[in-house]
Design a protein around this motif. Structure first.
Motif: not given
Length: 531
Positions: A18-19, A36-37, A215-218, A286-287
């Motif tokens: 999903l992310v 990133y969150a 890798r996508a997270y980094r 964020t919300v």
């Protein structure tokens, strides 16, 4: 515990997918920090405990007994008679599942051990020839020939390392921005987050999607830090920062450190520098992500219907019952089973023999009684009770005969459905010569006897006879006889049709047949040759 771990791995893999699917649209809409969150979702799912029983009972139907416990109950019930040793066999599905769990654990431990060893070697090699330059906020700034570009590493002892030619390759503004970038990694806790991400990757080491997701997270991590460094800076500073990123671009980064020269999604980083996110966009994102995360974690939590479906899908796909997997039980030898031995003649005390690891232990007298009390033998199943004659089902009773009222109703319906017989003149009817006709009056069927057509048929026969006699010079009497015979045959056919109609009441049929007989008799008297 095993079931919860399997559900957590599957749910976290779903959240990783999903992310990966929404990170780029979220970054474009709300900024890099919000994207990133998103990576908190799979991490939180891995540590999310099962739902409380009060909530779970309303979502998942209660189960009478775990499958593993049911298997143990059955095994107790099929114990052989005394004097026979039980084989130390284990359920095949549990063996396969236990082997898979052991293989997964070995892979996860080997991956994280390899990452730790690689980090220790990298840190030792970089600091071996490092030259301390400064200390800022508890972070030691060093210069080392082993550094390919600016990077941050260390959790307890924190460092920022630069290459030896850093001052010659970067101008003053680029050096200041590069230092701010690496210090930002320490301030944001990105080094700790990297080790958590590596732990998640270790749990998913068998999943190719997890390696792509790391890798996508980094890349998202670097973009979020870029946004933090450039917040409120001018266009010239953004340009200098972009130049520093391009100059530092290099591969071969250590996974646990944060490198300015990370080349993952380099184009995305440079594109993001020209479109900074506003505080309003970041707040709205964020919300939205908090609401999405709460919903995703709630839906996939252990104890929900979704988690139960995921577990059922694993059971169907692998054929392994998750609840039956007991790695500790597989590694531990099976518990000894008591084997009662018949007492010798005249001996009243019990004797119990236990075989364990090739050794035999015997309990006698009070010790045997105590052992039997602590380890009661299972009660064998009772055979089913055969049905008694009284329990046999009685044959079905014959249907009751209809009552007098029911017979009257049936007769009334038959009479209502039977056609009525009437006699009347039918007229020419457009040349229709039928002497009986079917019709209806007021919705009731009728049979009409056309009395006027009988003499007409006689006259028509005589007319044809005369014409035929004149034209063919044949015997008029024979022709008339033939015509009358045909008319009589038609009446008799109509009479036979009425006689065969069983839907008519008997009285009406008798009256109609009598009417036909009268007409047939009259025609027979008038038939030529009877005089």
């Amino acid at each position: 515990m095993i079931g919860w771990a399997v559900e957590a791995l599957i749910a976290s893999a779903v959240l990783i997918a999903l992310v990966l699917a929404i990170r780029i649209p979220v970054r474009r809409a709300f900024g890099a920090p919000v994207a990133y969150a998103l990576w908190l979702l799979p991490v939180l799912r891995l540590v999310l405990p099962p739902l409380p029983a009060t909530l779970r009972d309303g979502m998942v139907p209660p189960i009478a007994a775990p499958l593993g416990d049911m298997g143990r109950q059955v095994s107790w019930m099929i114990l052989p008679a005394a004097g026979v040793d039980l084989p130390a066999g284990r359920d095949f599905a549990a063996l396969i599942g236990g082997a898979a769990v052991i293989a997964w654990g070995v892979g996860a431990f080997g991956f994280i051990a390899w990452q730790c060893a690689a980090y220790v070697r990298f840190r030792r090699r970089l600091l071996a020839a490092a030259t301390p330059l400064d200390t800022l906020g508890g972070v030691t700034i060093v210069s080392s020939p082993a550094a390919a570009g600016p990077l941050a590493f260390g959790i307890v002892r924190r460092f920022v390392a630069f290459p030896r030619d850093f001052a010659g390759r970067y101008d003053e503004s680029e050096r200041e921005l590069a230092l701010a970038h690496e210090l930002g990694h320490h301030a944001r806790g990105d080094l700790i987050a990297n080790w958590i991400a590596l732990a998640v990757l270790a749990l998913h080491w068998f999943n190719p999607l997890a390696w792509f997701a790391f890798r996508a997270y980094r890349a998202d991590q670097e973009m979020a830090n870029d946004a933090r460094v450039l917040a409120g800076r001018s266009a010239a500073e953004r340009h200098a920062y972009a130049c520093a990123i391009v100059k530092a671009a290099h591969g071969g980064a250590i996974a646990a450190a944060c490198h300015l020269h990370n080349v993952d999604d380099l184009k995305g980083r440079l594109r993001m520098l020209s479109t900074p996110a506003t505080r309003a966009r970041i707040l709205a994102g964020t919300v939205s992500i908090a609401a999405l995360g709460a919903a995703a974690l709630g839906i996939t939590a252990t104890g929900t219907a979704t988690a139960a479906k995921m577990r059922a899908g694993v059971v169907r796909a692998t054929g392994v019952d998750i609840d039956a997997i007991r790695p500790a039980d597989l590694l531990r030898p099976p518990p000894p089973l008591p084997v009662p031995v018949p007492a010798a003649p005249g001996e009243r005390a019990h004797r119990v023999v236990i075989h364990r690891d090739g050794e035999t232990q015997v309990y006698e007298g009070a010790d045997a009684d105590a052992y039997i009390a602590d380890h009661p033998a299972p009660i064998p199943p009772q055979p089913p009770i055969p049905p008694t004659p009284d329990m046999m089902r009685a044959p079905p009773a014959p249907p009751a005969p209809p009552s007098r009222a029911e017979i009257d109703r049936r007769v009334s319906r038959a009479l209502a459905a039977a056609p009525s017989v009437v006699s009347r003149d039918c007229g020419d009817g457009g040349g229709d010569a039928r002497m009986t006709m079917r019709g209806s009056e007021n919705g009731h069927p009728t049979v009409v006897i056309c009395t006027d057509r009988i003499p007409r048929a006689d006259a028509e026969g005589e007319r044809r006879a005369r014409i035929d006699a004149r034209m063919a010079a044949v015997d008029t009497v024979a022709i008339r006889h033939q015509a009358m015979a045909g008319a009589i045959a038609g009446l008799r056919a109509a009479r036979a049709s009425i006689a065969a109609n069983r839907n008519m009441p008997e009285d009406a049929r008798r009256e109609t047949l009598a009417e036909f007989d009268r007409h047939i008799a009259e025609m027979a008297r008038d038939e030529p040759g009877k005089d």
